[in-house]
Enzyme design. Sequence first.
Site, PDB file in Angstrom:
ATOM      1  N   ASP A 101       3.505   7.951  -1.571  1.00 29.11           N
ATOM      2  CA  ASP A 101       4.587   8.904  -1.284  1.00 29.11           C
ATOM      3  C   ASP A 101       4.716   9.806  -2.492  1.00 29.11           C
ATOM      4  OD1 ASP A 101       6.976  10.117  -0.255  1.00 29.11           O
ATOM      5  OD2 ASP A 101       7.419   8.261   0.824  1.00 29.11           O
ATOM      6  N   LYS A 158       0.841  -1.214   0.000  1.00 26.60           N
ATOM      7  CA  LYS A 158       0.000   0.000   0.000  1.00 26.60           C
ATOM      8  C   LYS A 158       0.871   1.257   0.000  1.00 26.60           C
ATOM      9  CE  LYS A 158      -4.180  -2.088   1.870  1.00 26.60           C
ATOM     10  NZ  LYS A 158      -3.762  -3.445   2.263  1.00 26.60           N
ATOM     11  N   THR A 160     -11.360  -0.288   3.467  1.00 26.70           N
ATOM     12  CA  THR A 160     -12.709  -0.692   3.901  1.00 26.70           C
ATOM     13  C   THR A 160     -13.072  -0.188   5.298  1.00 26.70           C
ATOM     14  OG1 THR A 160     -11.681  -2.809   4.337  1.00 26.70           O
ATOM     15  CG2 THR A 160     -13.189  -2.706   2.470  1.00 26.70           C
TER      16      THR A 160
HETATM   17  O1  C5P Z   1     -10.044 -13.815   4.585  1.00 33.06           O
HETATM   18  P1  C5P Z   1      -9.460 -12.886   5.617  1.00 33.06           P
HETATM   19  O2  C5P Z   1     -10.439 -11.887   6.159  1.00 33.06           O
HETATM   20  O3  C5P Z   1      -8.676 -13.591   6.697  1.00 33.06           O
HETATM   21  O4  C5P Z   1      -8.380 -12.046   4.763  1.00 33.06           O
HETATM   22  C1  C5P Z   1      -7.763 -10.984   5.332  1.00 33.06           C
HETATM   23  C2  C5P Z   1      -6.752 -10.456   4.339  1.00 33.06           C
HETATM   24  O5  C5P Z   1      -7.400  -9.646   3.347  1.00 33.06           O
HETATM   25  C3  C5P Z   1      -5.735  -9.581   5.030  1.00 33.06           C
HETATM   26  O6  C5P Z   1      -4.451  -9.882   4.478  1.00 33.06           O
HETATM   27  C4  C5P Z   1      -6.147  -8.193   4.695  1.00 33.06           C
HETATM   28  O7  C5P Z   1      -5.050  -7.321   4.576  1.00 33.06           O
HETATM   29  C5  C5P Z   1      -6.827  -8.357   3.351  1.00 33.06           C
HETATM   30  N1  C5P Z   1      -7.791  -7.308   3.056  1.00 33.06           N
HETATM   31  C6  C5P Z   1      -9.016  -7.200   3.678  1.00 33.06           C
HETATM   32  N2  C5P Z   1      -9.913  -6.224   3.336  1.00 33.06           N
HETATM   33  C7  C5P Z   1      -9.586  -5.355   2.423  1.00 33.06           C
HETATM   34  C8  C5P Z   1      -8.351  -5.420   1.782  1.00 33.06           C
HETATM   35  C9  C5P Z   1      -7.485  -6.422   2.126  1.00 33.06           C
HETATM   36  O8  C5P Z   1      -9.337  -7.965   4.572  1.00 33.06           O
HETATM   37  N3  C5P Z   1     -10.459  -4.432   2.086  1.00 33.06           N
END
Ligand code: C5P
Length: 241
Positions: free
Chosen positions: A69, A66, A119
Amino acid sequence: MQKQGKEYIVFPLDFSSLKETRDFVKMLDGQVGMFKIGLELFIDQGPAVVKMVKEMSGARIFLDLKLHDISATVQRAMARVADLNVDLVTVHCSSVSMLKKAVDGGQGKTGVLGVTLLTDNDAAMVDAAGFKNDFVDDLQKLVMLRARMAKDAGCTGIVCSGNEAATIKKRFGPSFLAVTPGIRPKWAVLKDDDQKRVTTPGQAVKLGSDLIVIGRPIKDADDPVKAAQMVAAEIDSAVSE
Ligand code: C5P
């Protein structure tokens, strides 16, 4: 040849220990298409962990840094990432010029995925950050504006919810990747789940997701390999319907 169900799966290596990381890479090699390395593991272990995962598996690598800069710094950071032969890196959609420099830094070796809106950002936070009422009232508008920035800058795709994937594919075409987290198969029962707007693996690919990020339903399953296989089978049947 049609893309196989398992190739849609991105498994996040959300671990703080190298042992757990190694165990899961070993276990899931051949069952998923990609491993995602996030900030926690990358800050702890550095580029060595990317090399380790690449040596241990044939899966592709998604480095979830992410980045955000000044353009020149992002370009130089991306050049270092490209030298690691990472496939995808996340960069915040803050300006087209920064995203363009990120794409340049990737040198065609590492693709850029735009992060549109985190999110955990709600309307009140977007308002407090000084955005126009238009965007505060309709966060989707902001997501689509930022997706357009990513497309214009030559990014490989964006990270979005399953529900946004259909609109993204329709507006920006089939080759612009929609990468979707928040995936919960119907059979997954998780304690204290923090994902709210979830989609099943089948729903996500039907809506147009090219890659699904799915962690805890696989990681916390009694048999993670079997769980990954069930996800892949669900995707296979959804795409062939
Ligand atoms: O399936 P689970 O919820 O365990 O997945 C979590 C992963 O998804 C984490 O690595 C998190 O950074 C990523 N993630 C997320 N929601 C987002 C973007 C990425 O949960 N909006």
